[in-house]
Scaffold this motif. Structure first.
Motif, PDB file in Angstrom:
ATOM      1  N   GLU A  24       0.841  -1.193   0.000  1.00  0.00           N
ATOM      2  CA  GLU A  24       0.000   0.000   0.000  1.00  0.00           C
ATOM      3  C   GLU A  24       0.875   1.240   0.000  1.00  0.00           C
ATOM      4  OE1 GLU A  24      -3.417   0.969   0.206  1.00  0.00           O
ATOM      5  OE2 GLU A  24      -3.588  -1.026  -0.675  1.00  0.00           O
ATOM      6  N   PHE A  43      -4.514  -0.222  12.183  1.00  0.00           N
ATOM      7  CA  PHE A  43      -5.550  -1.260  12.294  1.00  0.00           C
ATOM      8  C   PHE A  43      -6.380  -1.361  11.018  1.00  0.00           C
ATOM      9  CE2 PHE A  43      -4.364  -0.350  16.641  1.00  0.00           C
ATOM     10  CZ  PHE A  43      -4.098  -1.636  17.076  1.00  0.00           C
ATOM     11  N   ARG A  44      -6.442  -0.272  10.276  1.00  0.00           N
ATOM     12  CA  ARG A  44      -7.070  -0.337   8.953  1.00  0.00           C
ATOM     13  C   ARG A  44      -6.190  -1.156   8.019  1.00  0.00           C
ATOM     14  NH1 ARG A  44      -9.812   4.805   7.210  1.00  0.00           N
ATOM     15  NH2 ARG A  44     -10.896   5.612   9.028  1.00  0.00           N
ATOM     16  N   TRP A  45      -4.884  -0.993   8.168  1.00  0.00           N
ATOM     17  CA  TRP A  45      -3.973  -1.757   7.304  1.00  0.00           C
ATOM     18  C   TRP A  45      -4.012  -3.241   7.668  1.00  0.00           C
ATOM     19  CZ3 TRP A  45       0.722   2.074   7.996  1.00  0.00           C
ATOM     20  CH2 TRP A  45       0.439   3.272   7.323  1.00  0.00           C
ATOM     21  N   GLU A  47      -6.434  -4.808   8.802  1.00  0.00           N
ATOM     22  CA  GLU A  47      -7.697  -5.317   8.264  1.00  0.00           C
ATOM     23  C   GLU A  47      -7.566  -5.638   6.776  1.00  0.00           C
ATOM     24  OE1 GLU A  47     -11.895  -3.823   9.402  1.00  0.00           O
ATOM     25  OE2 GLU A  47     -11.261  -2.602   7.708  1.00  0.00           O
ATOM     26  N   MET A  48      -6.867  -4.787   6.035  1.00  0.00           N
ATOM     27  CA  MET A  48      -6.668  -5.051   4.617  1.00  0.00           C
ATOM     28  C   MET A  48      -5.868  -6.336   4.419  1.00  0.00           C
ATOM     29  SD  MET A  48      -5.742  -1.190   3.503  1.00  0.00           S
ATOM     30  CE  MET A  48      -5.594  -1.616   1.756  1.00  0.00           C
ATOM     31  N   ARG A  50      -5.743  -8.881   6.491  1.00  0.00           N
ATOM     32  CA  ARG A  50      -6.592 -10.000   6.921  1.00  0.00           C
ATOM     33  C   ARG A  50      -7.630 -10.339   5.853  1.00  0.00           C
ATOM     34  NH1 ARG A  50      -7.731  -7.412  11.278  1.00  0.00           N
ATOM     35  NH2 ARG A  50      -9.873  -6.780  10.935  1.00  0.00           N
ATOM     36  N   VAL A  51      -8.224  -9.306   5.284  1.00  0.00           N
ATOM     37  CA  VAL A  51      -9.201  -9.511   4.214  1.00  0.00           C
ATOM     38  C   VAL A  51      -8.546 -10.235   3.038  1.00  0.00           C
ATOM     39  CG1 VAL A  51     -10.508  -8.282   2.421  1.00  0.00           C
ATOM     40  CG2 VAL A  51     -10.703  -7.579   4.827  1.00  0.00           C
ATOM     41  N   GLU A  52      -7.330  -9.817   2.708  1.00  0.00           N
ATOM     42  CA  GLU A  52      -6.647 -10.421   1.572  1.00  0.00           C
ATOM     43  C   GLU A  52      -6.216 -11.854   1.894  1.00  0.00           C
ATOM     44  OE1 GLU A  52      -6.515  -9.561  -1.402  1.00  0.00           O
ATOM     45  OE2 GLU A  52      -5.052 -10.992  -2.184  1.00  0.00           O
ATOM     46  N   ARG A  55      -9.306 -13.868   1.486  1.00  0.00           N
ATOM     47  CA  ARG A  55      -9.663 -13.951   0.065  1.00  0.00           C
ATOM     48  C   ARG A  55      -8.825 -15.007  -0.634  1.00  0.00           C
ATOM     49  NH1 ARG A  55      -8.641 -12.799  -4.791  1.00  0.00           N
ATOM     50  NH2 ARG A  55      -6.549 -12.039  -4.329  1.00  0.00           N
ATOM     51  N   LEU A  61     -15.532 -12.058   2.784  1.00  0.00           N
ATOM     52  CA  LEU A  61     -16.318 -11.566   3.917  1.00  0.00           C
ATOM     53  C   LEU A  61     -17.767 -11.298   3.513  1.00  0.00           C
ATOM     54  CD1 LEU A  61     -13.838  -9.247   5.832  1.00  0.00           C
ATOM     55  CD2 LEU A  61     -14.211 -11.704   6.013  1.00  0.00           C
TER      56      LEU A  61
END
Lengths: 156, 156, 156, 156
Positions: A24, A43-45, A47-48, A50-52, A55, A61
């Motif tokens: 990023e 924490f936003r990062w 989350e990104m 974790r989402v990836e 995926r 999600l």
């Protein structure tokens, strides 16, 4: 690739070597008047990352939510080593620690790309609940996907 | 109190003098590395003013959502006059312009409390839709609440 | 590529065909309880597009700030056409409208990658000031970089 | 009021009974598509509590920064007990744990006002540095202010 011993018996049995990295660029809006990235943004990062990770394991999600499963965060922590700054490219490494039917625990490392400096290390725990907040255990299909990701890794 | 002619015939017929003011303190996290509040945050402030205006009119967004009505933003604008800074107390004035069955339009003024300086002027438009995004007209009960707020104002 | 007549004589004289596109993935944190991206986030996206446009023109905001020049936003607007949702890939198109010594005006289009649907159109205006908020005119070097970017485009 | 033993000898010697409470209303923008407040926002709330604690001790962050002292976060954690939701009033309790010349440690409790339910417990650590990131020890005047706040508390 990363190698950590699993934290819980019966969950990750061997060495975990799977890791997902997201790249990023630090946004201007992520800075604060101290001239560096505001600490809450890490924490936003995470989350990104974790989402990836999910995926790549085949778990979206949006599918979970369509099935009535949500995944509230129950615990987080972060240790900050150096400041991320505007325009830095960062690498967000996401490493699974516990992936069970009841919860997911990940650790994270945020690294500044240009010099490899470790900026922060973090930890998050999610549990699975229904939309009323009642704890649920992850259904077979989703759990199999997580297991498959794990096994693929362990066979490396 | 504010006085503006209604923008649409049949909606606000007379002078509008209702205005709701919310007082807030600028948060550290709302600043950016230029040392002032990041411009996107003003839309968060406008939202707080809008939510409070509707609450005072007897309309809770949670009730609307429980009834399957959402209220997406369709247009916004803001003109920035001076910078809000960390620790400033600000007054967010919310002035209704159009309150119809189909949409809500508000204007806003953000004022620095200690000297009355106008920091920003804004505008937002919401429409009402169902949860599939289909435009709906506001149901009788909610519309009556808005009308009541309007009439109470006009009789002043 | 985009073609718009310059808004100001002497600034962009011919057709402008330069456009910078940034690809982003919608973050979970960018959603709100209506299930779609909160409208304020589009201004963060426009900022990313603007930063990248300037970077490709050879102008780094960190250099500007090191030279004592800041670039506060003085006006923004956005029209929302359809909702961006979590996990969508979006394309943020940034189109310069006015690039003068005194200010920068850009327009933006946010497009959902998978079907090309236009999600939002926006506008921003920055001025240049010193760190005390006094309006300044962009110095020769930076202005030449902007002009160069413009001329390269026009010669296409 | 809260009573915790100081974590470090020579810093807070006795029982600490000082606590600062900030009351806030959950903003719509603070929610995410799970319908509850996004977990990263709690660190914004902790910051508001910390800022207010220091303000009541006579220390303004703007003064510190004007004196060339910044206060980067070096560690945070949070345990989430129940979800904050839109329109909730919350109480943010800030309790000092360590206030030394080198760092500040606080714990926090976020409580839902209407029923007293504990929503989250958190921890943060700041250090003091100059604007180049070099660790500094808090100057006499600021440290005296912190000590005074402490002594006033202990004499209760």
């Amino acid at each position: 690739m990363n190698a950590l011993r699993g934290k819980e018996n019966g969950t990750w049995k061997g060495l975990m070597t799977v890791m997902v990295t997201v790249r990023e660029k630090v946004r201007f809006v992520e800075t604060d008047m101290m001239g560096v990235v505001h600490h809450a943004n890490y924490f936003r990062w995470f989350e990104m990352g974790r989402v990836e990770f999910l995926r790549q394991a085949g778990i979206l999600l949006l599918d979970l939510m369509a099935d009535g499963i949500v995944f509230p965060i129950t615990e987080v922590s972060c240790q900050y080593r150096a400041s991320a700054r505007f325009d830095d490219y960062i690498l967000i490494e996401t490493i699974p620690q516990v992936l069970s039917k009841a919860k997911m625990e990940f650790t994270y490392r945020v690294i500044r790309e240009r010099d490899g400096i470790l900026l922060a290390e973090g930890y998050t725990q999610n549990v699975f609940t229904d939309t009323n907040g009642k704890i649920v255990r992850l259904s077979g299909r989703y759990y199999e996907l997580l297991q498959a990701a794990q096994n693929k890794t362990e066979s490396l």
